[in-house]
Structures are given as C-alpha cells and as structure tokens.
Write a protein that holds these residues in place. Structure first.
Motif, PDB file in Angstrom:
ATOM      1  N   LYS A  77       3.477  -3.613  -0.209  1.00 47.43           N
ATOM      2  CA  LYS A  77       3.633  -5.018   0.210  1.00 47.43           C
ATOM      3  C   LYS A  77       5.073  -5.483   0.001  1.00 47.43           C
ATOM      4  O   LYS A  77       5.906  -4.755  -0.534  1.00 47.43           O
ATOM      5  N   SER A  78       5.355  -6.696   0.438  1.00 49.02           N
ATOM      6  CA  SER A  78       6.703  -7.238   0.293  1.00 49.02           C
ATOM      7  C   SER A  78       6.928  -7.764  -1.111  1.00 49.02           C
ATOM      8  O   SER A  78       5.986  -8.186  -1.785  1.00 49.02           O
ATOM      9  N   PRO A  79       8.165  -7.745  -1.588  1.00 50.27           N
ATOM     10  CA  PRO A  79       8.473  -8.400  -2.862  1.00 50.27           C
ATOM     11  C   PRO A  79       8.184  -9.894  -2.772  1.00 50.27           C
ATOM     12  O   PRO A  79       8.598 -10.556  -1.818  1.00 50.27           O
ATOM     13  N   GLU A  80       7.491 -10.415  -3.763  1.00 52.62           N
ATOM     14  CA  GLU A  80       7.093 -11.817  -3.783  1.00 52.62           C
ATOM     15  C   GLU A  80       7.788 -12.497  -4.953  1.00 52.62           C
ATOM     16  O   GLU A  80       7.644 -12.068  -6.096  1.00 52.62           O
ATOM     17  N   TYR A  98      10.719 -10.698  -9.002  1.00 49.08           N
ATOM     18  CA  TYR A  98       9.834 -10.494  -7.865  1.00 49.08           C
ATOM     19  C   TYR A  98       8.700  -9.577  -8.297  1.00 49.08           C
ATOM     20  O   TYR A  98       8.898  -8.656  -9.073  1.00 49.08           O
ATOM     21  N   ARG A  99       7.536  -9.842  -7.755  1.00 47.40           N
ATOM     22  CA  ARG A  99       6.381  -8.969  -7.975  1.00 47.40           C
ATOM     23  C   ARG A  99       6.096  -8.249  -6.664  1.00 47.40           C
ATOM     24  O   ARG A  99       6.088  -8.854  -5.587  1.00 47.40           O
ATOM     25  N   GLN A 100       5.859  -6.941  -6.744  1.00 43.18           N
ATOM     26  CA  GLN A 100       5.594  -6.163  -5.543  1.00 43.18           C
ATOM     27  C   GLN A 100       4.365  -5.309  -5.753  1.00 43.18           C
ATOM     28  O   GLN A 100       4.356  -4.400  -6.597  1.00 43.18           O
TER      29      GLN A 100
END
Lengths: 115, 111
Positions: free
Chosen positions: B42-45, B36-38
C-alpha cells in the motif's frame, strides 16, 4: 476528496522497452513529487514539480528518465530504454504548496519489473 | 553515513503494550519530521508530523523530537494488531522540499 492516483499499478516489461507511468495528484495541489523505492533500499526522491515547472530534478538517475507535467495537472514519468536496475516501486506524492509545512500525500505506487 | 537511520526490525510487541520506534538523521538543516505508516503493498500514509522540539500527541500516537540530538521517535500506546506495518521516518528542510526517508521499521503487534 480523492487521493493521489497512479496508473498502472503494475508493469512488467523487457529490458530496452519503454514504459510510461502516470500520476494524478490531489485536485488543487500545486506540488507533485516522484519517488522510487528499489528492493532493499529506502524511498528516494526523483523530482519535484511546482505546477508545470520542474523545481528540482536532482534525484533523476540519468537521462533515460523523462518527467512531464503539462498544464500543471497530471504527470507522466517515462523510462526509455528501461534497464534491469530500474525495477522498483515508483511513488507519486502531492502537496498543496500554500504553507511552509505542507504535508505530502502519497499514491499507491506503480510496481515496475524490468526483465 | 546514511541520512536517515532506522532500526529495520522486526519489532514485536504484545497487544496493549507501548511500541517505541526511533529515527536519527544527519542533516542539521532538517526542519520538518514525519512518520508514515505503510501496510504491505500500500501507499505510505502520513500519521504524524512534528516541527519543534518536544512531544506531540495525537490519539494513541506521540511523536518526540530532539533537534540537538538529531533524534525523532514515535510511541504507539495500547498497540493493536492493526498497527502491524512498516513505519517510515522522513525529514525535509521545510517548505516543499523533498522528503528523505529511512528504510523503515517493521512493527508486529502480537495478539
């Protein structure tokens, strides 16, 4: 398609007060998860709903935390009474549940500060 | 022993270089592996998922999994300043089981 939404984005309360967080999962997702990140730590699992049933609540820290998912749609997480150590970011995630390798999609989180 | 370990960084790479992010996990029952990218606040994507040993490529991203060594990595080719974020490694036991996260590695791509 709308993503996972959470409300409020921020909440500041005093120790001993009650706070209720809300999560709306992606439409049609049966699985809903609550996670929490306290400062300096990793994101940790709290509990998992499948539709309206609690599948796993092994991560709930104590009985001051109560989660509900009436009707299998949105979920609420209530903290009563709040303590200082409850401060952190509370994330909600959802997954469809139809496949073995379903992916979890996260909401923006609610930042809770307990003073 | 922590369940999922990542180097917290920051990892700094110049624009255009390859960024290499690593993760080890302790639960041998883990079946699914995610990156995940955060971005800050922001929310983890979810950017990559991998389920079997080997490499999986998606655009500039390649995930690598070695279950025998309990090791997962993420390579980002041609790194861009917009890749600057915290990258979270997460694993679970498959199905709809809870994710176990590492603390994340902060990546900074310098223009």
């Amino acid at each position: 398609e709308a993503g996972v939404t959470q409300f409020p984005s921020h909440s500041v309360i005093e120790k001993g007060q009650t706070v209720t967080l809300r999560c709306d999962p992606i439409s049609g997702h049966d699985n809903l998860y609550w996670y929490r990140r306290v400062m300096g730590k990793e994101i940790k699992f709290l509990l998992h709903f499948v539709k309206e049933s609690k599948q796993d609540e092994s991560g709930m820290p104590n009985n001051r935390f109560l989660a509900e998912r009436t009707g299998g749609t949105y979920s609420t997480l209530k903290v009563q009474p709040a303590e200082l150590e409850d401060s952190g970011v509370y994330f909600c995630a959802s997954s469809q549940g139809a496949r073995w390798n379903d992916e979890q999609f996260f909401g923006p989180g609610t930042r809770l500060t307990v003073l | 022993q922590k369940e999922v370990e990542q180097n917290s960084g920051p990892l700094s790479v110049p624009e255009g270089a390859i960024a290499s992010l690593n993760c080890t996990y302790s639960d041998r029952g883990s079946q699914s592996f995610f990156w995940y990218r955060q971005y800050s606040g922001k929310s983890p994507e979810l950017i990559m998922s991998i389920y079997s040993n080997g490499d999986k490529e998606d655009g500039r991203f390649t995930a690598q999994l070695n279950k025998a060594s309990q090791y997962v990595s993420l390579l980002i080719r041609d790194s861009q300043p917009s890749d600057s974020a915290t990258y979270l490694c997460a694993v679970n036991r498959g199905g709809n089981t809870p994710l176990v996260f590492g603390k994340g590695t902060r990546l900074s791509v310098i223009a």
